[in-house]
Design a protein around this motif. Structure first.
Motif, PDB file in Angstrom:
ATOM      1  N   ARG A 230       0.705  -1.024   0.031  1.00 53.74           N
ATOM      2  CA  ARG A 230       0.012   0.139   0.031  1.00 53.74           C
ATOM      3  C   ARG A 230       0.899   1.144   0.050  1.00 53.74           C
ATOM      4  O   ARG A 230       0.464   2.024  -0.502  1.00 53.74           O
TER       5      ARG A 230
ATOM      6  N   LEU B 205      -2.748   1.242  -6.091  1.00 55.36           N
ATOM      7  CA  LEU B 205      -3.054   0.065  -5.977  1.00 55.36           C
ATOM      8  C   LEU B 205      -3.608  -0.305  -7.370  1.00 55.36           C
ATOM      9  O   LEU B 205      -3.386  -1.769  -7.313  1.00 55.36           O
TER      10      LEU B 205
ATOM     11  N   ASN C 291      -0.453  -1.967  -8.850  1.00 57.92           N
ATOM     12  CA  ASN C 291       0.509  -2.753  -7.785  1.00 57.92           C
ATOM     13  C   ASN C 291       0.495  -4.055  -7.833  1.00 57.92           C
ATOM     14  O   ASN C 291      -0.326  -4.639  -7.036  1.00 57.92           O
TER      15      ASN C 291
ATOM     16  N   TYR D 221       0.706  -5.628  -4.222  1.00 54.26           N
ATOM     17  CA  TYR D 221      -0.414  -5.643  -3.292  1.00 54.26           C
ATOM     18  C   TYR D 221      -1.475  -6.733  -3.883  1.00 54.26           C
ATOM     19  O   TYR D 221      -2.050  -7.392  -2.942  1.00 54.26           O
TER      20      TYR D 221
ATOM     21  N   LYS E 217      -2.640  -9.540  -1.451  1.00 50.47           N
ATOM     22  CA  LYS E 217      -4.180  -9.909  -1.322  1.00 50.47           C
ATOM     23  C   LYS E 217      -4.692 -11.294  -1.683  1.00 50.47           C
ATOM     24  O   LYS E 217      -5.441 -11.977  -1.017  1.00 50.47           O
TER      25      LYS E 217
END
Length: 158
Positions: A37, A42, A45, A48, A52
């Motif tokens: 982050r 995002l 990214n 990221y 997730k």
């Protein structure tokens, strides 16, 4: 909710994996998400999105482990005995075609690992072996075709 038979050792392994995923992996993933982050935008990214995805995988496995633990019927193999094959038995077989010896322990589905000699109670070989004893012959349909084994040993206790 059906109970799932599992050995004491298998149950301990499930609990250990759950503890690791909840206390170690979860924290590591949260840290990776926070670091990603901090990198900014995002939508593009990759770090990221990877973090997730790892979080989703980890949480799914946590739910799966919690379900298995809740449904577990722990069976202490060291307290079992007899000369007929049942859950927990360690069985020595001889392939009637090749004379090759194989040894398997019949365990619960969550702890099965054929490479380690642990076969699931629901596997074709375990289903064929249940109720048999030394000297019996079993026919097993495998992906490679039919196999015929003679039971040459049955023991309990791990």
């Amino acid at each position: 909710m059906d109970k799932v038979p599992i050995t004491v050792r298998g149950f301990a392994a499930l609990e250990e994996e759950l503890k690791h995923r909840q206390q170690v992996e979860r924290q590591r993933i949260i840290q990776a998400i926070a670091e990603a982050r901090a990198l900014g935008d995002l939508s593009e990214n990759a770090e990221y999105h990877a973090a997730k995805e790892a979080q989703s995988h980890n949480e799914g496995r946590v739910m799966e482990l919690e379900s298995m633990i809740a449904r577990a019927e722990i069976i202490d193999v060291s307290k079992l005995s007899g000369n007929k094959i049942k859950f927990g038995a360690t069985v020595k077989l001889v392939d009637e075609d090749t004379e090759e010896e194989k040894t398997y322990q019949i365990v619960g589905e969550p702890e099965a690992d054929v490479r380690s000699g642990r076969v699931s109670i629901t596997s074709p070989i375990a289903r064929a072996l249940i109720g048999k004893g030394v000297g019996d012959t079993v026919e097993v349909t495998t992906p490679g075709g039919g196999k015929s084994y003679e039971v040459v040993g049955v023991r309990y206790g791990g």
